[in-house]
Write an enzyme that holds these catalytic residues in place. Structure first.
Site, PDB file in Angstrom:
ATOM      1  N   GLU A 151      48.792  51.488  83.342  1.00 32.88           N
ATOM      2  CA  GLU A 151      48.271  52.839  83.532  1.00 32.88           C
ATOM      3  C   GLU A 151      47.079  52.923  84.477  1.00 32.88           C
ATOM      4  OE1 GLU A 151      46.970  55.033  80.052  1.00 32.88           O
ATOM      5  OE2 GLU A 151      46.933  56.875  81.237  1.00 32.88           O
ATOM      6  N   ASP A 204      50.228  50.357  78.563  1.00 32.30           N
ATOM      7  CA  ASP A 204      49.199  51.382  78.384  1.00 32.30           C
ATOM      8  C   ASP A 204      48.102  50.725  77.552  1.00 32.30           C
ATOM      9  OD1 ASP A 204      47.591  53.533  77.983  1.00 32.30           O
ATOM     10  OD2 ASP A 204      49.235  54.949  77.659  1.00 32.30           O
ATOM     11  N   ILE A 237      45.183  51.712  76.407  1.00 33.91           N
ATOM     12  CA  ILE A 237      44.845  52.553  75.243  1.00 33.91           C
ATOM     13  C   ILE A 237      45.673  53.829  75.368  1.00 33.91           C
ATOM     14  CG2 ILE A 237      43.069  53.844  73.985  1.00 33.91           C
ATOM     15  CD1 ILE A 237      40.968  51.955  74.964  1.00 33.91           C
ATOM     16  N   ASP A 238      46.688  53.962  74.548  1.00 38.54           N
ATOM     17  CA  ASP A 238      47.412  55.231  74.518  1.00 38.54           C
ATOM     18  C   ASP A 238      46.705  56.074  73.457  1.00 38.54           C
ATOM     19  OD1 ASP A 238      49.424  56.979  75.469  1.00 38.54           O
ATOM     20  OD2 ASP A 238      50.466  56.732  73.573  1.00 38.54           O
ATOM     21  N   THR A 298      43.653  57.897  74.784  1.00 33.35           N
ATOM     22  CA  THR A 298      42.274  57.736  75.281  1.00 33.35           C
ATOM     23  C   THR A 298      41.366  58.877  74.800  1.00 33.35           C
ATOM     24  OG1 THR A 298      43.071  56.545  77.206  1.00 33.35           O
ATOM     25  CG2 THR A 298      40.881  57.503  77.390  1.00 33.35           C
ATOM     26  N   ASP A 331      53.640  55.623  78.777  1.00 39.12           N
ATOM     27  CA  ASP A 331      53.499  56.319  77.487  1.00 39.12           C
ATOM     28  C   ASP A 331      54.724  56.115  76.600  1.00 39.12           C
ATOM     29  OD1 ASP A 331      51.039  57.585  78.168  1.00 39.12           O
ATOM     30  OD2 ASP A 331      52.129  59.075  79.336  1.00 39.12           O
TER      31      ASP A 331
HETATM   32  C1  IPD Z   1      48.349  60.218  76.833  1.00 34.28           C
HETATM   33  C2  IPD Z   1      48.696  60.335  75.397  1.00 34.28           C
HETATM   34  C3  IPD Z   1      48.855  61.792  75.033  1.00 34.28           C
HETATM   35  C4  IPD Z   1      49.934  62.454  75.841  1.00 34.28           C
HETATM   36  C5  IPD Z   1      49.665  62.251  77.308  1.00 34.28           C
HETATM   37  C6  IPD Z   1      49.472  60.787  77.638  1.00 34.28           C
HETATM   38  P1  IPD Z   1      46.640  58.304  77.494  1.00 34.28           P
HETATM   39  O1  IPD Z   1      48.142  58.884  77.227  1.00 34.28           O
HETATM   40  O2  IPD Z   1      49.846  59.618  75.080  1.00 34.28           O
HETATM   41  O3  IPD Z   1      49.219  61.926  73.708  1.00 34.28           O
HETATM   42  O4  IPD Z   1      49.940  63.824  75.547  1.00 34.28           O
HETATM   43  O5  IPD Z   1      50.761  62.770  78.030  1.00 34.28           O
HETATM   44  O6  IPD Z   1      49.203  60.624  78.999  1.00 34.28           O
HETATM   45  O7  IPD Z   1      46.085  59.093  78.639  1.00 34.28           O
HETATM   46  O8  IPD Z   1      45.881  58.510  76.261  1.00 34.28           O
HETATM   47  O9  IPD Z   1      46.920  56.878  77.810  1.00 34.28           O
END
Ligand code: IPD
Length: 293
Positions: A76, A96, A98-99, A101, A233
């Site tokens: 990411e 990813d 940290i999914d 963030t 994601d």
């Molecule tokens: C996000 C999360 C969030 C989703 C976003 C993602 P991130 O990833 O998964 O729930 O709604 O579309 O981009 O930015 O926290 O790695």
């Protein structure tokens, strides 16, 4: 080059992915409780990234490169939008760090490290670890999906999606998109409204796409839908859900043949079974048509 073509036992790849999670966990836990985290913004003013995302990514990539120096990596915080295709000739790791963030910044515990692995353009492994909740999910193509947490006495159990076939018996999930144009907001309102009118029992959002998917895999949720997501994601979650018996597809179409096309299409519907997927696709197709008007 020779190493890229060599077949590696899946269990070995899972072990390295789990090791990446273990190595990165301390970094996440150390900063988690800090209420004044510094962050930058990315695609929009609410799309955040912290130093911890970047450091965790470095730790994971370092460990992958140590074990498999020739594997492709899509991640990411360091991949650009034009290099997110899975390698059709060898292995690709999709990370990813940290999914969730935004959750991390706000000290909301639904955050996880997500690692997908593909071979010759097809996803074969998903490993997801939530360091705060101490929940670990993994799936191996053809070999099932597994979950452990303090509530399973830290022992792996095989997981299976729910048999729920109707929207009016289901607990759905989604997240709010980073894009907030009038067009996107209209679509979000219509989708939520339609599912609520159809009588779903609720629409939850963990704030982490892959955690929503893992909760479909272990039967805590029945479905997850979202537009605006990225390949990192959903890659790990796709294997985990499918191996638990669920469906991961385009919101308006059950079958998308090419994995690269699907993963880079920025939209996802994930359901516990095909019957629920078909009912949800009908609703989502209608919303899409209304949005075009
Ligand atoms: C996000 C999360 C969030 C989703 C976003 C993602 P991130 O990833 O998964 O729930 O709604 O579309 O981009 O930015 O926290 O790695």
């Amino acid at each position: 080059m020779a190493e890229m073509m060599e077949l590696i036992p899946e269990e070995q790849l899972v072990a390295v992915a789990r090791e990446c999670c273990e190595l990165a966990t301390e970094e996440i836990k150390f900063h988690y409780a800090n209420t004044n985290k510094q962050f930058e913004t990315k695609s929009t003013a609410i799309d955040l990234v912290t130093q911890t995302d970047k450091r965790v990514e470095e730790i994971i990539i370092e460990n992958i490169k140590k074990n498999y120096p020739n594997h492709f990596i899509i991640s990411e915080e360091s991949s650009t939008q034009d290099n997110t295709n899975l390698n059709e000739n060898g292995y690709t790791w999709i990370i990813d760090p940290i999914d969730g963030t935004t959750n991390f910044v706000h000290k909301f515990p639904y955050i996880c490290i997500s690692i997908g692995i593909s071979y010759k353009g097809k996803l074969i492994i998903g490993v997801v670890y939530s360091p705060i909740l101490d929940e670990l999910f993994y799936g191996i193509k053809g070999k099932g999906s597994y979950f452990k947490s303090p509530f399973t006495n830290n022992e792996f159990i095989k997981i299976k999606t729910n048999p729920t076939k109707e929207i009016n018996k289901s607990l759905l999930s989604s997240n709010y998109p980073y894009g907030r144009t009038e067009e996107i907001l209209k679509e979000v309102e219509l989708k939520y409204g339609s599912f609520l009118r159809k009588g779903c029992r609720g629409i939850r959002g963990t704030g982490s796409a892959v955690m929503n998917m893992c909760y479909v895999a272990n039967g805590s949720l029945d479905a997850y839908f979202e537009n605006g997501i990225q390949i990192w994601d959903i890659s790990a979650g796709k294997v985990i859900v499918e191996e638990a018996g669920g469906i991961v597809c385009d919101p308006c179409e059950l079958n998308v043949e090419n994995e690269n096309t699907f993963l880079n299409n920025h939209r996802c519907l994930c359901c516990c079974n095909v019957e629920l997927a078909n009912e949800m696709i009908q609703v989502l197709k209608k919303v899409e048509e209304e949005c075009k008007q």
